[in-house]
Design a protein around this motif. Structure first.
Motif, PDB file in Angstrom:
ATOM      1  N   LYS A 151       0.826  -1.210   0.000  1.00 38.81           N
ATOM      2  CA  LYS A 151       0.000   0.000   0.000  1.00 38.81           C
ATOM      3  C   LYS A 151       0.858   1.258   0.000  1.00 38.81           C
ATOM      4  O   LYS A 151       0.606   2.206  -0.762  1.00 38.81           O
ATOM      5  N   ILE A 152       1.858   1.291   0.861  1.00 37.62           N
ATOM      6  CA  ILE A 152       2.711   2.482   0.942  1.00 37.62           C
ATOM      7  C   ILE A 152       3.469   2.667  -0.362  1.00 37.62           C
ATOM      8  O   ILE A 152       3.597   3.791  -0.877  1.00 37.62           O
ATOM      9  N   ALA A 153       3.978   1.580  -0.934  1.00 41.88           N
ATOM     10  CA  ALA A 153       4.706   1.673  -2.201  1.00 41.88           C
ATOM     11  C   ALA A 153       3.804   2.177  -3.322  1.00 41.88           C
ATOM     12  O   ALA A 153       4.225   2.969  -4.173  1.00 41.88           O
ATOM     13  N   ASP A 154       2.554   1.729  -3.324  1.00 42.65           N
ATOM     14  CA  ASP A 154       1.628   2.091  -4.401  1.00 42.65           C
ATOM     15  C   ASP A 154       1.039   3.488  -4.235  1.00 42.65           C
ATOM     16  O   ASP A 154       0.801   4.197  -5.232  1.00 42.65           O
ATOM     17  N   GLU A 155       0.796   3.890  -2.995  1.00 45.90           N
ATOM     18  CA  GLU A 155       0.040   5.118  -2.754  1.00 45.90           C
ATOM     19  C   GLU A 155       0.900   6.336  -2.446  1.00 45.90           C
ATOM     20  O   GLU A 155       0.405   7.473  -2.500  1.00 45.90           O
ATOM     21  N   PHE A 156       2.173   6.122  -2.123  1.00 44.77           N
ATOM     22  CA  PHE A 156       3.073   7.232  -1.812  1.00 44.77           C
ATOM     23  C   PHE A 156       4.067   7.416  -2.964  1.00 44.77           C
ATOM     24  O   PHE A 156       4.495   6.446  -3.583  1.00 44.77           O
TER      25      PHE A 156
END
Length: 282
Positions: A151-156
């Motif tokens: 999630k962090i890799a995709d959304e940030f």
């Protein structure tokens, strides 16, 4: 795979200074995924003395001290690391109750993990991120850890920042962008919201498609039965053979590659180069 790691750090001072003792954290770590075949450190100017020790976290650390004045300081670490391709989830979670959140550590382990469990922020947005991710995986501990990283890799948005302390996790979350060390603190904060002990890791990530490598940061989470296991929120993956750790700590500042002060009325500039090359692909 045999990987050569060359890391050079240079400080230039505007006028001669007297160097206080310096702490150097650049030696790769040997662990179940890696074996340090050889490693050497070179320092210019040559120190009057240098010692190797284990710091509070068990990181192999050098302490160098100097005599006289200098206008520069260059530290070069040259290492050969044997990297395995082991499955990152090749372990058992035990007690089995730890397969579901929240994880409850034994009294003895909980006491040891006091700093790795301390909250990093009270930002409700990060608490919501942790809660929503846990609900999406029905409280499955390992699925939570992998989905959170993705999630962090995709959304940030990843941004390269050569120097400076990690931003507070609430700042990175508000910006929705940051360097690898900034994204790692968001991951750590969300893990600690769910009662998972986490610590900051400084090291290298080998990507054969990259021609320009830098120091990298990720997170290790303490999983009962599995011990410290790495997760990389910048790349959205569980850590395995492509990551080489140097140092770890609950406090990111204690993983700084070089720390030390100098005496003298001078300013300094910093430059660093990292070269990763495969010596033997097998």
């Amino acid at each position: 795979m045999l990987l050569r790691i060359e890391h050079e750090i240079t400080y230039i001072y505007s006028q001669p200074v007297v160097l206080e003792p310096h702490t150097i954290r650049l030696k790769p770590r040997s662990d179940p995924f890696h074996a340090v075949v050889e490693s050497s450190v070179k320092i210019s100017p040559e120190p009057s003395g240098i010692s190797e020790m284990l710091d509070l976290e068990g990181t192999s650390t050098y302490m160098a001290w100097f005599i006289g004045k200098t206008s520069s300081l260059t530290i070069t670490m040259d290492s050969l690391v044997k990297m395995s391709d082991r499955e990152p989830f090749d372990f058992i979670v035990y007690p089995f109750s730890s397969l579901q959140l929240p994880v409850t550590y034994s009294e003895e382990i909980h006491w040891r993990l006091h700093y790795e469990l301390a909250a990093l922020t009270n930002d409700p947005a990060i608490e919501l991120l942790a809660d929503e991710t846990a609900r999406e995986v029905q409280g499955d501990t390992l699925k939570f850890l992998t989905l959170l990283a993705k999630k962090i890799a995709d959304e940030f948005t990843y941004t390269y920042r050569e120097s400076g302390d990690p931003y507070p996790p609430e700042k990175t979350f508000a910006l929705h962008e940051g360097s690898c060390r900034d994204l790692s603190l968001v991951y750590m904060a969300a893990c600690r919201q769910m009662g998972l002990a986490s610590r900051f890791v400084s090291g290298y990530f080998y990507d054969p498609d990259l021609s320009d490598h830098h120091l990298h940061a990720w997170v290790e989470v303490y999983i009962p039965g599995g011990g410290w296991r790495g997760f990389d929120p910048t790349n959205g993956v569980a850590v395995h053979g492509k990551h080489v750790a140097i140092s770890t700590s609950a406090q990111p500042l204690l993983t700084t590659p070089v720390s030390g002060t100098y005496r003298g009325d001078a300013s300094q500039t910093l430059s660093a180069t990292v070269r990763l090359s495969v010596i033997d692909p097998h």
